[in-house]
Design a protein around this motif. Structure first.
Motif, PDB file in Angstrom:
ATOM      1  N   THR A   9     -29.043  49.102 -14.023  1.00  0.00           N
ATOM      2  CA  THR A   9     -27.652  48.915 -14.457  1.00  0.00           C
ATOM      3  C   THR A   9     -27.480  47.437 -14.805  1.00  0.00           C
ATOM      4  N   LEU A  33     -29.871  56.058  -7.827  1.00  0.00           N
ATOM      5  CA  LEU A  33     -28.511  56.330  -7.338  1.00  0.00           C
ATOM      6  C   LEU A  33     -28.166  57.810  -7.493  1.00  0.00           C
ATOM      7  N   PRO A  53     -27.961  45.530  -6.631  1.00  0.00           N
ATOM      8  CA  PRO A  53     -29.272  45.060  -6.212  1.00  0.00           C
ATOM      9  C   PRO A  53     -29.249  44.323  -4.870  1.00  0.00           C
ATOM     10  N   GLY A  70     -26.078  41.560  -3.307  1.00  0.00           N
ATOM     11  CA  GLY A  70     -24.988  41.166  -4.200  1.00  0.00           C
ATOM     12  C   GLY A  70     -25.529  40.281  -5.306  1.00  0.00           C
ATOM     13  N   THR A  71     -25.164  40.638  -6.544  1.00  0.00           N
ATOM     14  CA  THR A  71     -25.758  39.964  -7.695  1.00  0.00           C
ATOM     15  C   THR A  71     -25.532  38.457  -7.665  1.00  0.00           C
ATOM     16  N   GLN A 104     -18.439  38.302 -12.469  1.00  0.00           N
ATOM     17  CA  GLN A 104     -18.680  39.352 -11.468  1.00  0.00           C
ATOM     18  C   GLN A 104     -17.384  39.999 -10.975  1.00  0.00           C
TER      19      GLN A 104
HETATM   20  N1  LIG Z   1     -20.703  43.481  -5.613  1.00  0.00           N
HETATM   21  C1  LIG Z   1     -21.972  44.062  -5.969  1.00  0.00           C
HETATM   22  C2  LIG Z   1     -21.728  45.399  -6.627  1.00  0.00           C
HETATM   23  C3  LIG Z   1     -23.023  46.162  -6.788  1.00  0.00           C
HETATM   24  C4  LIG Z   1     -22.798  47.539  -7.371  1.00  0.00           C
HETATM   25  O1  LIG Z   1     -21.701  47.895  -7.812  1.00  0.00           O
HETATM   26  N2  LIG Z   1     -23.884  48.303  -7.393  1.00  0.00           N
HETATM   27  C5  LIG Z   1     -23.861  49.628  -7.946  1.00  0.00           C
HETATM   28  C6  LIG Z   1     -24.906  49.752  -9.046  1.00  0.00           C
HETATM   29  S1  LIG Z   1     -24.610  48.559 -10.327  1.00  0.00           S
HETATM   30  C7  LIG Z   1     -24.209  50.625  -6.843  1.00  0.00           C
HETATM   31  O2  LIG Z   1     -25.116  50.379  -6.073  1.00  0.00           O
HETATM   32  N3  LIG Z   1     -23.474  51.743  -6.790  1.00  0.00           N
HETATM   33  C8  LIG Z   1     -23.725  52.788  -5.869  1.00  0.00           C
HETATM   34  C9  LIG Z   1     -22.517  53.088  -4.994  1.00  0.00           C
HETATM   35  O3  LIG Z   1     -21.576  52.294  -4.982  1.00  0.00           O
HETATM   36  O4  LIG Z   1     -22.539  54.114  -4.328  1.00  0.00           O
HETATM   37  C10 LIG Z   1     -22.761  43.118  -6.896  1.00  0.00           C
HETATM   38  O5  LIG Z   1     -22.129  42.249  -7.521  1.00  0.00           O
HETATM   39  O6  LIG Z   1     -23.977  43.226  -6.986  1.00  0.00           O
END
Ligand SMILES: N[C@@H](CCC(=O)N[C@@H](CS)C(=O)NCC(=O)O)C(=O)O
Length: 207
Positions: A9, A33, A53, A70-71, A104
């Protein structure tokens, strides 16, 4: 050695681009996922938030493995560890931090919701789709304006703000009809950033 837990993603690709830019050795663990692997006990033991990630760095000063989720946190950590893509000057750093938050927390969060309503919702909810399409485009406008003033996102130096912005422009913004047609400054910047070997390699990780 760094373990990267990821999915292809926009957020996952930001982390893999940064690992390439940092020049650090890493191995990839694809977290599917759709199969719910992010909620499996073995992944929750690594990252209790259950999202990707995340990285685990085994090469630490303390000797203990370090998990970073966290990215933005991953990019900041890798910038500090490698000494790359983060300016030394406090004002230049503040500009990077500001764009890190905008990309972000403002733009990226809006695109996450847009993705839910546009791609994942079991039935179309027109108000939600229109709301998030409009919000995403409203929040992207300052980035387009900024790239009309400066070569890179946070100024004239390539930084982690560009790594955060690239998958936003090339993955998330593809969900708008016309993609970047109406964004000449972003198109110019995407061409320049996309020519970097580290970006090209990072964009293929986990796919
Ligand atoms: N705050 C996190 C958000 C990460 C995020 O939204 N990850 C998504 C994929 S891009 C995820 O793992 N989604 C699965 C879920 O929430 O169940 C970041 O900035 O990395």
């Amino acid at each position: 050695m760094i373990d990267l837990y990821t999915t292809p993603t926009a957020n996952g690709l930001k982390a893999s681009i940064m690992l390439e830019e940092a020049g650090l050795e890493y191995r990839v663990h694809r977290v599917d996922l759709r199969k719910g692997q992010h909620l499996a006990p073995d992944y929750l033991a690594i990252n209790p938030v259950g999202r990707v990630p995340a990285i685990v760095d085994h090469d630490t000063a303390s000797g203990a493995p370090l998990t970073v989720y966290g990215t933005a946190a991953i990019l900041l950590y890798l910038a500090e560890k490698s000494g790359r893509l983060m300016p030394a000057d406090i004002e230049a750093r503040a500009r990077v931090f500001q764009w890190l938050g905008i990309i972000q927390a403002d733009i990226g969060a809006a695109y996450s919701s847009q993705f839910l309503f546009k791609a994942l919702a079991p039935e179309p909810l027109p108000w939600a789709i229109e709301h998030y399409d409009a919000l995403c485009l409203r929040l992207v406008a300052p980035l387009e304006q900024q790239l009309g003033r400066t070569r890179y996102v946070a100024g004239d130096e390539y930084t982690i703000a560009d790594v955060l912005g690239y998958p936003l422009a090339t993955v998330s913004m593809q969900r708008h009809p016309g993609n970047l047609d109406a964004y000449p400054n972003m198109r110019r910047w995407v061409a320049e950033v996309g020519a970097r070997p580290a970006v090209q390699k990072g964009m293929t990780v986990g796919t």
